[in-house]
Design an enzyme around this catalytic site. Structure first.
Site, PDB file in Angstrom:
ATOM      1  N   ASN A   9       0.869  -1.176   0.000  1.00  0.00           N
ATOM      2  CA  ASN A   9       0.000   0.000   0.000  1.00  0.00           C
ATOM      3  C   ASN A   9       0.906   1.227   0.000  1.00  0.00           C
ATOM      4  OD1 ASN A   9      -1.859   2.008   0.461  1.00  0.00           O
ATOM      5  ND2 ASN A   9      -2.343   1.389   2.561  1.00  0.00           N
ATOM      6  N   TRP A  10       1.017   1.851  -1.162  1.00  0.00           N
ATOM      7  CA  TRP A  10       1.940   2.988  -1.282  1.00  0.00           C
ATOM      8  C   TRP A  10       1.388   4.251  -0.615  1.00  0.00           C
ATOM      9  CZ3 TRP A  10       3.652   2.595  -7.177  1.00  0.00           C
ATOM     10  CH2 TRP A  10       4.433   1.436  -7.334  1.00  0.00           C
ATOM     11  N   LYS A  11       0.135   4.235  -0.252  1.00  0.00           N
ATOM     12  CA  LYS A  11      -0.514   5.412   0.359  1.00  0.00           C
ATOM     13  C   LYS A  11      -0.250   6.660  -0.498  1.00  0.00           C
ATOM     14  CE  LYS A  11       0.054   3.234   4.814  1.00  0.00           C
ATOM     15  NZ  LYS A  11       0.050   3.390   6.246  1.00  0.00           N
ATOM     16  N   HIS A  94      -9.489   1.027   4.907  1.00  0.00           N
ATOM     17  CA  HIS A  94      -8.188   1.215   5.571  1.00  0.00           C
ATOM     18  C   HIS A  94      -8.387   2.122   6.787  1.00  0.00           C
ATOM     19  CE1 HIS A  94      -4.045   2.361   6.359  1.00  0.00           C
ATOM     20  NE2 HIS A  94      -3.711   1.261   5.700  1.00  0.00           N
ATOM     21  N   GLU A  96      -6.736   4.489   7.882  1.00  0.00           N
ATOM     22  CA  GLU A  96      -6.529   5.920   7.644  1.00  0.00           C
ATOM     23  C   GLU A  96      -7.782   6.549   7.038  1.00  0.00           C
ATOM     24  OE1 GLU A  96      -2.819   5.374   5.619  1.00  0.00           O
ATOM     25  OE2 GLU A  96      -1.926   4.815   7.543  1.00  0.00           O
ATOM     26  N   GLU A 166      -5.379  -5.174  10.609  1.00  0.00           N
ATOM     27  CA  GLU A 166      -4.352  -4.162  10.850  1.00  0.00           C
ATOM     28  C   GLU A 166      -4.651  -3.439  12.163  1.00  0.00           C
ATOM     29  OE1 GLU A 166      -2.472  -2.919   6.855  1.00  0.00           O
ATOM     30  OE2 GLU A 166      -4.244  -1.703   7.165  1.00  0.00           O
ATOM     31  N   GLY A 172       2.395   2.054  10.689  1.00  0.00           N
ATOM     32  CA  GLY A 172       3.327   3.159  10.499  1.00  0.00           C
ATOM     33  C   GLY A 172       4.013   3.606  11.777  1.00  0.00           C
ATOM     34  N   SER A 212       3.391  -2.284  10.343  1.00  0.00           N
ATOM     35  CA  SER A 212       4.856  -2.289  10.484  1.00  0.00           C
ATOM     36  C   SER A 212       5.479  -3.642  10.154  1.00  0.00           C
ATOM     37  CB  SER A 212       5.261  -1.823  11.889  1.00  0.00           C
ATOM     38  OG  SER A 212       4.791  -0.506  12.116  1.00  0.00           O
ATOM     39  N   GLY A 233       2.770  -1.178   4.238  1.00  0.00           N
ATOM     40  CA  GLY A 233       2.847   0.231   3.877  1.00  0.00           C
ATOM     41  C   GLY A 233       4.295   0.648   3.662  1.00  0.00           C
ATOM     42  N   GLY A 234       4.929   1.139   4.715  1.00  0.00           N
ATOM     43  CA  GLY A 234       6.274   1.704   4.614  1.00  0.00           C
ATOM     44  C   GLY A 234       7.270   0.833   3.864  1.00  0.00           C
TER      45      GLY A 234
END
Ligand code: PEP
Length: 248
Positions: A9-11, A94, A96, A166, A172, A212, A233-234
């Site tokens: 997930n590149w966000k 998600h 976010e 998640e 993150g 993470s 993500g990251g």
């Protein structure tokens, strides 16, 4: 064992050139690898990424989608538009979007149903906040998000749904749920899906862990019985941090 499904997930990260470069590197490095892969890029880069991923073993994913069909919905992007440019999967619910934008379970459910109706695969994200975990309510929150998010989704449609557990406090933040803690919730979620759809469906459903996840902890997490993959993500923002997880 269910085949691992690793999604990046590149966000709201990377520019167009960086997105194309990363996608090309992933196509090359994951060629012939047998897990299932997806990258979810920002809307504005999806059209440019489609030809890069076409014919590869990496699905093209979006990070959100409108709940409605085309029409007067300023700023929205429909399932038909995503399909039109070759998008195959969409991340919905998600944390976010739930907690920064305020998306409700009923809106997420409408999106899930619309995506499935239009032939997109769905990654439905669920997970508890830190205060919910500390209050002993992690299972209750996940059960409610599953029940509400999958309302009206048939057993046949469920085959195109992946669940991503998640824990919000792990996204993150560098804090990861321990493999045992994550496994416990994954097992609980699978049981909940069994109550909703029966044993065969619950055994077939893929449940990713997200929060993470990185090369150094992915092996232990993915070794757990009910953890079938990762939503990352990251660590998905560079080939050298993402590929090692993909090829475990
Ligand atoms: C995510 O984007 O869903 C996620 C889990 O992010 P991170 O891996 O950075 O925690």
């Amino acid at each position: 064992m269910r085949k691992h499904y690793i999604a990046g997930n590149w966000k709201m990260n990377l520019n167009k050139a960086q997105s194309l470069e990363l996608a090309k590197a992933l196509v090359k490095e994951l060629k012939g690898k047998s897990n299932k892969y997806m990258i979810a890029a920002p809307f504005v880069y999806l059209d440019a990424l489609a030809p890069v991923l076409k014919g590869s073993n990496i699905l093209l994913g979006a990070q959100n989608m409108a709940a409605t069909d085309n029409g007067a919905h300023t700023g929205e992007v429909s399932a038909d538009m995503l399909k039109d440019i070759g998008v195959q999967s969409v991340i919905l619910g998600h944390s976010e979007r739930r907690h920064e934008i305020g998306e409700s379970d009923s809106l997420i459910n409408a999106k899930v149903k619309k995506a499935l109706e239009k032939g997109l695969e769905v990654v439905l994200c669920i997970g508890e906040l830190l205060e919910e975990r500390e209050a002993g309510n992690a299972e209750k929150v996940c059960a409610a998000q599953l029940t509400e998010g999958l309302k009206g989704v048939s057993e046949n449609q469920l085959k195109n749904v992946t669940i991503a557990y998640e824990p919000v406090w792990a996204i993150g933040t560098g804090k990861t749920a321990t493999p045992d803690d994550a496994q416990a919730i994954h097992k609980f979620c699978r049981k909940h899906i069994e109550k909703m759809y029966g044993k065969a469906a619950s055994e077939a459903v893929v449940i990713q862990y997200g929060g993470s996840m990185k090369a150094s902890n992915a092996k232990e997490l993915l070794a757990m019985e009910d953890i079938d993959g990762g939503l990352i993500g990251g660590a998905s923002l560079a080939a050298d941090t993402f590929v090692p997880i993909c090829i475990l």
